[in-house]
Design a protein around this motif. Structure first.
Motif, short mmCIF file in Angstrom:
data_model
loop_
_atom_site.label_atom_id
_atom_site.label_comp_id
_atom_site.label_asym_id
_atom_site.label_seq_id
_atom_site.Cartn_x
_atom_site.Cartn_y
_atom_site.Cartn_z
N GLY A 79 0.80 -1.22 0.00
CA GLY A 79 0.00 0.00 0.00
C GLY A 79 0.83 1.27 0.00
N LEU A 80 1.98 1.24 -0.66
CA LEU A 80 2.86 2.40 -0.72
C LEU A 80 2.53 3.24 -1.96
N PRO A 81 2.79 4.53 -1.91
CA PRO A 81 2.59 5.36 -3.11
C PRO A 81 3.45 4.86 -4.26
N ALA A 82 2.91 4.90 -5.46
CA ALA A 82 3.66 4.45 -6.64
C ALA A 82 4.91 5.30 -6.81
N GLY A 83 6.03 4.64 -7.02
CA GLY A 83 7.30 5.35 -7.23
C GLY A 83 7.97 5.81 -5.95
N SER A 84 7.45 5.40 -4.78
CA SER A 84 8.07 5.84 -3.53
C SER A 84 9.34 5.06 -3.20
N ILE A 85 9.46 3.84 -3.70
CA ILE A 85 10.71 3.08 -3.54
C ILE A 85 11.69 3.61 -4.57
N ARG A 86 12.83 4.08 -4.12
CA ARG A 86 13.82 4.66 -5.02
C ARG A 86 15.16 3.95 -4.83
N ALA A 87 15.96 3.90 -5.88
CA ALA A 87 17.20 3.14 -5.82
C ALA A 87 18.30 3.80 -6.63
#
Length: 523
Positions: A232-240
């Motif tokens: 349930g995280l905002p789309a694109g919130s995981i960054r790398a």
């Protein structure tokens, strides 16, 4: 229901990490993406055979449209806008606290090259990360000294580095098979910390190691997209940020940023693994691909300059951050002259990176943070980064990236001995559970051990003649090993380290990663 079993020993506070819900999440990642990862590893072998046959790599014709296209990655997220000083280190409590208290912009919490994947380290590292995210991390040494996080709230952004795609995790078994180590590391961290980081105004960020091209970056995009939906995280919130530390990846920098898509935030010049990859990829391609002593290959060598110039130019053209390589020096408080020489090299290295347009750089020791910050402060001023600095003059060719013959330096007996000694000392420590080891005032990790053993293998294969006039043969290397073992003396697991080193340095066929046979010897 997916069958998932923990087959590792009990770890203190492990029940906080290995909850049924967290294990189900990791098992879901494994069942969805494990076969895809296996296929990509098989593709690596095919690619290596193609490169070996051609004795060269070139930019991919089929992805020219990506390189020529008009696109950019999303702007850097909160906590990754200013990255001028990044400190790396394992997720061991004392070292983690020191890293978080040292004044760096980012802490690379290393679950990979600076970490032996003992199950206690795998799970214990996740405990440390959970506490670090919540600012509750504390540690009391056996002598009674207490370590706690600063209470001013101004701590580095936490960026874990999971294991590379090639490493398994045999202690977490899904449907009867070992899990992918990268999915275990990233999955557990996301499950326990992603929302907490977002609530704190930061986010779930990663460093991604050891990739060999855009298809492998694309797999991470699929993993992150799925994790965001499930959690349930905002789309694109995981960054790398991806490490460009293999020679195939150096020819696909733009494609890798494009493939990672909305999750991409930058590239890093992973210099030590890059040299290892050059040797590994062209290990049997002829004398023009035989490097001199490891210590002679500096970042001013033409092939290394081409690699870093290309990285900065690609990143800034695409709106991504360019992060420089490791300053591995460990300051000495006993030898003033040696310390001054080491710090001068660090200063020279960071001066070059800041001048070339990098947005920040790595150090391995808290005492180096002020030097790195001073240098980048001098170039950046009030700006948080150098994303506005384009490098239109950079036009790197495949010949420049592959100019191994243009690297100055000799192949010496001292270099051979150094490779053997460092590898033996490091592997003994690694097998004992310590993946970040100070040797001769340098912080060594698995990448430098890989360079050492692969260079020995290549010198044997190529019949290199040293400065002493001796030809490098297996017999000569065995003699050097005997002498170095005698010189080291008593050291825990030295016999195992010797057996392992001989297995990977003297083998007829080149083992792709020493950490794979090494993993068989732990726990």
């Amino acid at each position: 229901m997916v069958d998932v079993r923990v087959e590792g020993p009990a770890v203190e506070r492990g029940e906080e990490i290995l909850t049924p819900e967290a294990l189900a999440f990791v098992a879901d990642l494994q069942t969805r993406f494990g076969a895809h990862r296996d296929a990509l590893l098989s593709a690596r072998a095919v690619r290596r055979a193609e490169i070996a046959a051609a004795r060269r790599i070139d930019f991919r014709a089929e992805t020219a449209g990506v390189r020529d296209g008009d696109w950019r990655v999303p702007p850097p997220p909160p906590g990754l806008v200013d990255r001028r000083v990044e400190i790396t280190g394992p997720t061991e409590p004392k070292m983690a606290i020191n890293a978080l208290n040292c004044g760096a912009s980012v802490w690379l919490a290393d679950l990979e090259d600076a970490n032996t994947p003992h199950w206690r380290n795998v799970v214990g590292g996740q405990v440390v990360l959970k506490d670090a995210v919540r600012r509750t991390l504390a540690f009391t040494s056996p002598e009674g000294k207490e370590y706690r996080l600063r209470d001013d709230g101004d701590l580095p952004t936490i960026v874990p580095r999971p294991r590379g795609w090639h490493l398994p995790e045999r202690h977490l078994v899904v449907e009867g098979e070992p899990s992918v180590g990268a999915l275990v590391d990233a999955g557990l961290y996301l499950f326990h910390n992603a929302q907490e980081q977002l609530d704190r105004g930061s986010g779930p960020y990663f460093y991604l190691p050891k990739m060999e091209g855009h298809l492998e970056a694309g797999l991470w995009r699929l993993v992150f997209d799925h994790a965001e939906q499930v959690l349930g995280l905002p789309a694109g919130s995981i960054r790398a940020t991806m490490l460009i530390e293999t020679i195939p990846a150096a020819f696909e920098m733009e494609e890798m940023l494009h493939a990672l898509g909305v999750h991409a935030t930058g590239l890093n010049a992973g210099r030590w693994d890059y040299l290892f990859s050059v040797i590994k990829t062209f290990r049997d391609a002829g004398p023009e691909f035989v490097l001199p002593d490891r210590g002679a290959v500096t970042m001013t060598a033409p092939m290394m300059r081409a690699y870093t110039d290309q990285l900065v130019a690609v990143c800034h053209r695409r709106g991504a951050m360019a992060i420089g390589g490791m300053a591995a020096a460990i300051p000495s408080r006993r030898d003033v002259e040696a310390n001054e020489r080491a710090l001068a090299k660090v200063r020279e290295d960071k001066d070059r990176e800041a001048g070339d347009g990098f947005d920040g750089s790595w150090v391995a020791h808290p005492d180096l943070v002020p030097i790195c910050r001073e240098i980048f402060d001098g170039v950046l001023g009030d700006r948080p980064n150098q994303l506005d600095r384009q490098r239109p003059e950079v036009s790197v060719t495949s010949e420049q990236l592959l100019d191994v013959a243009g690297v100055p330096g000799e192949r010496t007996m001292a270099g051979l001995r150094g490779n053997v000694e460092v590898a033996l000392r490091y592997l003994a420590a690694w097998l004992g559970g310590n993946g970040a080891v100070g040797i001769h005032n340098l912080m060594e990790d698995a990448a430098t051990a890989e360079i050492s053993r692969s260079q020995v293998w290549q010198w044997i294969d190529a019949g290199v003649v040293l400065d002493t006039g001796e030809t490098v043969t297996r017999d000569l290397v065995r003699r050097v090993i005997d002498e170095e073992v005698a010189g080291i003396g008593e050291l825990d697991r030295l016999d195992d380290a010797r057996t392992l080193f001989e297995r990977v340095a003297l083998a007829d066929e080149f083992p792709d990663f020493l950490t794979l046979p090494a993993y068989e010897l732990i726990d």
